[in-house]
Design an enzyme around this catalytic site. Structure first.
Site, short mmCIF file in Angstrom:
data_model
loop_
_atom_site.label_atom_id
_atom_site.label_comp_id
_atom_site.label_asym_id
_atom_site.label_seq_id
_atom_site.Cartn_x
_atom_site.Cartn_y
_atom_site.Cartn_z
N CYS A 211 35.06 -12.03 -25.81
CA CYS A 211 35.20 -11.38 -27.12
C CYS A 211 34.18 -10.26 -27.28
CB CYS A 211 35.03 -12.42 -28.21
SG CYS A 211 36.18 -13.79 -28.00
N GLU B 137 16.80 -5.08 5.98
CA GLU B 137 17.17 -6.29 5.23
C GLU B 137 18.34 -5.87 4.33
OE1 GLU B 137 13.24 -7.21 3.71
OE2 GLU B 137 13.43 -5.67 2.18
#
Ligand SMILES: *Cc1c(COP(=O)(O)O)cnc(C)c1O
Length: 401
Positions: free
Chosen positions: A348, A270
């Site tokens: 920021c 998978e």
């Protein structure tokens, strides 16, 4: 494998048509189609390839991958819904820690092929839920192997983690599973790592999985039919042109299975990262360029709220520069030549860095930085709305038919 030039041309021509700073994910669906086909082609018939949806759950990606995989591995009710909305019959494997009753019920109702069991309590709960619905759940026990291969970027087994069942408790889990009326124990699930780039070591890991199941068949005197070796096959972020040698790996896997696998076993992969990583790109225009205390910083239109992976892994994300020659302002263009630069985003926080102190031949405000290997765990793991900047555009290079 990668169609880098097509992607660069697409971005460059897009930029000629817009004045505003460019910020876009590009998904090369044609590249993805060809790559996924090339992963499944060399696998022997007893091996099935599933796509692990969490690497990139974009609908276009799921539709492109679908014809070349056996089915999908999902790790939440939401992923299950996404897959079932697009593919009513595709085989689905349902896994992940912390499944709710509602998710287990939804998995049974969606007729998933297998459910991965993460704990003894979950096993009992699933049997109870299945019994109430007069059905039987086909399950694999997820084993947290004592010895899982090392050398990957992330490890989910071989040490204490929240994943799977401690190998020392597996005997108890098997006895319980065999005694419970409404679960059908089909085999074992061994997903143990992510971004494992060593082909030989990954084969050894698979050999460990096969020996585990062979031993379990002996001990419990019954056959099992599924050996799920999980995902975890990696790519080289520090050297993106260096491939994982899948054809060689598949040939060796074939030999390994002939030596160590029973004929009645189906081996499942998978894979997430290996399927989609190289088909996704993240392009972000340089908004500002400055030198603070001796270090150059480029500020991008975008950042880790769109591509969190390099911040999560504290790595430099691979990139190249797409030069943009138009310069509309009547002043000098901020530029650097042959310097080291830190590529920062528009958030920021000092953590909003995609590559730190990396050599750069030329970079100017208005050029576009194209991050490669952004198709897996890119947009999907990022916190899109911090600071409320606009989302990137999504550009799809359609598969040729
Ligand atoms: C994330 C995950 C995968 C896919 O892992 P990759 O490293 O992307 O190949 C497969 N199986 C399970 C159980 C997972 O949690």
């Amino acid at each position: 494998m990668e169609r880098l030039n097509t992607v660069i041309q697409t971005i460059a021509s897009r930029k000629t048509k817009q004045r505003s700073p460019l910020c876009a994910y590009v998904y090369d669906l044609e590249g993805l189609r060809a790559h996924t086909a090339s992963l499944s082609a060399p696998l022997p018939p007893s091996v099935q390839l599933f796509y692990a949806v969490k690497a990139n759950a974009d609908e276009h990606i799921l539709k492109t991958v679908a014809p070349h995989v056996t089915g999908f591995e999902v790790a939440s009710g939401g992923e299950l819904q996404k897959v079932r909305r697009l593919f009513s019959d595709a085989p689905v494997i349902f896994g992940g820690p912390g499944k709710t009753d509602e998710e287990l019920i939804a998995a049974l109702e969606a007729r998933v092929a297998l459910i991965h069991i993460e704990s003894l309590w979950e096993l009992q709960r699933l049997s109870w839920i299945a019994a109430e619905r007069q059905t039987t759940a086909r399950v694999l026990l997820r084993v947290n192997l004592r010895q899982a291969a090392s050398g990957a970027t992330l490890h989910m087994a071989g040490k204490p983690t929240q994943f799977g069942i401690d190998e020392r408790h597996i005997a108890e889990a098997i006895y319980i599973a065999l005694a419970l009326p409404s679960v059908d124990l089909q085999g074992f699930h061994f997903h143990s790592m992510s971004n494992h780039t060593d082909e030989q070591a990954h084969l050894s890991f698979i050999e460990t999985c096969l020996s585990f199941v062979a031993q379990a068949e002996k001990t419990y005197r019954r056959p099992f039919s599924v050996v799920n070796v999980g995902g975890g096959v990696g790519i080289h972020y520090s050297d993106p042109d260096r491939p994982f040698h899948w054809d060689w790996f598949a040939k060796e896997l074939n030999l390994l299975l002939r030596r160590h696998a029973s004929r009645h076993w189906t081996v499942i992969f998978e894979l997430g990262r290996l399927i989609t990583a190289h088909s996704g790109y993240y392009a972000a225009e340089v908004l500002d360029l400055k030198n603070n205390y001796g270090t150059y910083f480029a500020i991008l239109r975008g950042g880790t709220h769109h591509l969190r992976l390099p911040a999560a892994w504290k790595m430099n994300h691979p990139f190249l520069i797409i030069p943009v020659n138009e310069w509309p302002y009547p002043f000098d263009r901020p530029s650097l030549f042959n310097e080291r630069v830190t590529l920062a985003g528009e958030l920021c926080t000092p953590n909003d860095v995609l590559a730190r102190d990396v050599p750069c031949a030329r970079l100017r405000v208005g050029d576009i930085v194209l991050f490669r290997c952004a198709g897996a765990y890119g947009w999907d793991i990022s916190h899109h709305d911090f600071l409320s900047h606009p989302h990137p555009e999504f550009i799809y290079l359609e598969p040729s038919t």
